[in-house]
Design a protein around this motif. Structure first.
Motif, PDB file in Angstrom:
ATOM      1  N   UNK A  10      35.778  45.837  37.482  1.00 18.63           N
ATOM      2  CA  UNK A  10      37.154  45.842  36.994  1.00 18.63           C
ATOM      3  C   UNK A  10      38.039  46.793  37.784  1.00 18.63           C
ATOM      4  N   UNK A  11      37.442  47.652  38.639  1.00 23.20           N
ATOM      5  CA  UNK A  11      38.253  48.561  39.435  1.00 23.20           C
ATOM      6  C   UNK A  11      38.733  47.925  40.741  1.00 23.20           C
ATOM      7  N   UNK A  12      38.275  46.697  41.038  1.00 21.67           N
ATOM      8  CA  UNK A  12      38.719  46.025  42.250  1.00 21.67           C
ATOM      9  C   UNK A  12      40.173  45.586  42.098  1.00 21.67           C
ATOM     10  N   UNK A  13      40.970  45.613  43.180  1.00 25.69           N
ATOM     11  CA  UNK A  13      42.362  45.176  43.089  1.00 25.69           C
ATOM     12  C   UNK A  13      42.452  43.735  42.604  1.00 25.69           C
ATOM     13  N   UNK A  14      43.359  43.513  41.680  1.00 31.69           N
ATOM     14  CA  UNK A  14      43.578  42.183  41.113  1.00 31.69           C
ATOM     15  C   UNK A  14      44.793  41.562  41.793  1.00 31.69           C
ATOM     16  N   UNK A  15      44.573  40.436  42.481  1.00 37.99           N
ATOM     17  CA  UNK A  15      45.657  39.849  43.275  1.00 37.99           C
ATOM     18  C   UNK A  15      45.960  38.400  42.913  1.00 37.99           C
ATOM     19  N   UNK A  16      45.262  37.830  41.944  1.00 35.56           N
ATOM     20  CA  UNK A  16      45.499  36.421  41.650  1.00 35.56           C
ATOM     21  C   UNK A  16      45.147  36.064  40.226  1.00 35.56           C
ATOM     22  N   UNK A  17      43.973  35.452  40.026  1.00 34.37           N
ATOM     23  CA  UNK A  17      43.494  35.080  38.708  1.00 34.37           C
ATOM     24  C   UNK A  17      42.054  35.577  38.576  1.00 34.37           C
ATOM     25  N   UNK A  18      41.704  36.095  37.403  1.00 34.82           N
ATOM     26  CA  UNK A  18      40.342  36.585  37.206  1.00 34.82           C
ATOM     27  C   UNK A  18      39.355  35.430  37.258  1.00 34.82           C
ATOM     28  N   UNK A  19      38.180  35.705  37.832  1.00 32.10           N
ATOM     29  CA  UNK A  19      37.190  34.653  38.072  1.00 32.10           C
ATOM     30  C   UNK A  19      36.682  34.013  36.792  1.00 32.10           C
ATOM     31  N   UNK A  20      36.908  34.650  35.634  1.00 30.68           N
ATOM     32  CA  UNK A  20      36.520  34.033  34.365  1.00 30.68           C
ATOM     33  C   UNK A  20      37.202  32.684  34.172  1.00 30.68           C
ATOM     34  N   UNK A  21      38.374  32.490  34.805  1.00 33.95           N
ATOM     35  CA  UNK A  21      39.088  31.220  34.693  1.00 33.95           C
ATOM     36  C   UNK A  21      38.337  30.076  35.358  1.00 33.95           C
ATOM     37  N   UNK A  22      37.321  30.404  36.149  1.00 34.47           N
ATOM     38  CA  UNK A  22      36.514  29.379  36.816  1.00 34.47           C
ATOM     39  C   UNK A  22      35.102  29.319  36.251  1.00 34.47           C
TER      40      UNK A  22
END
Length: 358
Positions: A10-22
Motif C-alpha cells: 500500500x506504500x507504492x505510488x498509486x497512479x491509476x486503479x487498484x489491482x483489486x478491480x481486476x
C-alpha cells in the motif's frame, strides 16, 4: 473477514486503479475463450500485479485490457458479464468499505466517497434526487476513448453491493450508459432487470432510497476505519504521473460534444482556468484548442465507425455536428474518403490491438 491486501504494497505510488478491480480477470478471460497472457501483454499489464490488490494499474491499460478481452474472446458484453459476477469482497479495500458500513444507504455513500481514491482520474458522484440517489460514474482520463466495457463492469459492481444485502432480485430504477447501444443490448435489460438508456451524458444507476433502509450484515465500525485509512495511505504516497492539461482538455471535450461544438470558455471553466490560461498551457504542450477538438473528433469517428449498429447520422450527433454534411466534409478532409467508404474498408480487414484507442 480479512483485511484484503492491506500491507507493505500500500506504500507504492498509486497512479491509476487498484489491482483489486481486476480480481479474477484472467480466469474470466479464459472462461470466455480468450487468452489472458495475450490480453495482458497487449495491454501492458504485468500479470504479477494482479495478485496484489493494493498495487496500482495504469487506468488506460486497465480499460484497454477489458476492450481487448471483449474483442479477442468474441464476447461483446464481456464487461457486463464480468461485472455481474464481481462480488464486493473482490474489490478489496473499496468493497470492504461498503460491506463494513452500518446501513445499506451509508454503504452506498461510503462507496461513492471512497471510489475516487480506489480509481483516479474519474468522476464519481452520489446525487440526491429526493426519493432516489443517482450514482454517476465517468472516466476523466483524456487518453481513454474506448471505455464501454469498464462502464458496464462498474455499474455491475455498484449493483452487486446492493444485491449483496437485498438479493439478486433487486433492480435499480434505471441504468444509463454513455456509449451507443450495443448489438446484444437485451442482455443488459435482462441482467439489470431495469430500463437501459444509451448515449447518455454519464454512466448512472438510479436507486430508490426506500430500498436502502437495511442494516449491513457484516457491519464493523473498526474495520471500516481501517479500510478507509488504508485507502488514504495508498493515495498519500503521491502520484508519480499527472494528467497533462491536453489530456484533461480532451476529456472535457469528449463529454461536451453531445451538446454541440465545445466552447473554449466552457472547457476552461470546467478545468478551473481562465480561457487565456488554458490556451497558453495548451500551447506550452504543443497543441491549439481548435486542433485538439478536431483530433478528438477524428479519434472518436474511427472508434464509433467500427460499431456496425451505429448509423452515420447518429455518429455525427455524437461528435457534436448539427448536420451530417458537416461531419462528412470533415471526415473527407481527414481521410480522403466518406465515412461510409471508410467503414466498408475497415470491415474488410482484421482489427489489431493498435487500432483500439487506449
Amino acid at each position: 473477514m480479512t483485511r484484503s491486501g492491506v500491507g507493505s504494497d500500500s506504500q507504492q505510488p498509486h497512479t491509476g486503479v487498484l489491482a483489486a478491480a481486476a480480481s479474477g480477470l484472467t480466469e474470466f478471460i479464459e472462461k470466455k475463450g480468450g487468452d489472458p497472457d495475450r490480453v495482458l501483454g497487449r495491454s501492458g499489464i504485468n500479470p504479477e500485479t494482479l495478485s496484489q490488490p493494493t498495487l496500482s494499474i495504469s487506468l488506460p491499460s486497465y480499460c484497454h485490457a477489458l476492450e481487448e478481452a471483449a474483442r479477442q474472446s468474441g464476447c461483446d458484453n464481456f464487461g457486463l458479464l464480468y461485472g455481474q459476477q464481481f462480488k464486493p469482497k473482490a474489490l478489496g479495500l473499496l468493497g470492504y468499505i461498503g460491506l463494513c458500513s452500518p446501513t445499506l444507504e451509508l454503504a452506498l455513500i461510503n462507496f461513492a466517497r471512497a471510489f475516487p481514491l480506489h480509481q483516479l482520474d474519474s468522476n464519481i458522484r452520489l446525487v440526491d434526487l429526493g426519493h432516489s440517489y443517482r450514482f454517476d460514474y465517468q472516466i476523466r482520463h483524456g487518453a481513454i476513448l474506448a471505455r464501454r466495457q469498464d462502464a458496464e463492469l462498474t455499474m455491475g459492481m455498484a449493483t452487486n453491493l446492493i444485491r449483496h444485502v437485498l438479493g439478486n432480485h433487486w433492480a435499480p430504477h434505471a441504468v444509463y450508459f454513455e456509449h451507443p447501444r450495443p448489438e446484444d443490448w437485451q442482455e443488459h435489460s435482462r441482467l439489470f432487470d431495469a430500463p437501459i438508456y444509451f448515449e447518455q451524458s454519464c454512466n448512472s444507476l438510479v436507486i430508490p432510497k426506500r430500498d436502502l433502509q437495511r442494516d449491513m450484515p457484516d457491519s464493523d465500525p473498526l474495520l471500516l476505519r481501517v479500510m478507509q485509512d488504508s485507502l488514504l495511505q495508498i493515495n498519500s504516497a503521491g502520484r508519480s504521473q499527472q494528467l497533462t492539461i491536453a489530456d484533461a482538455t480532451r476529456g472535457q471535450v469528449r463529454q461536451m460534444l453531445l451538446a454541440g461544438e465545445p466552447p473554449l470558455e466552457r472547457v476552461a471553466e470546467q478545468l478551473g482556468l481562465a480561457p487565456w490560461s488554458l490556451q497558453r498551457r495548451l500551447r506550452d504542450e504543443g497543441v491549439g484548442f481548435s486542433q485538439l477538438v478536431e483530433d478528438v473528433r477524428r479519434e472518436m469517428a474511427t472508434h464509433y465507425l467500427r460499431l456496425p449498429k451505429l448509423s452515420i447520422s447518429e455518429l455525427s450527433f455524437l461528435l457534436g455536428y448539427s448536420e451530417i454534411s458537416a461531419f462528412s466534409r470533415a471526415f473527407r478532409r481527414w481521410f480522403g474518403v466518406s465515412p461510409r467508404q471508410w467503414r466498408q474498408q475497415a470491415d474488410q480487414k482484421p482489427m489489431h490491438a493498435d487500432d483500439i484507442e487506449s
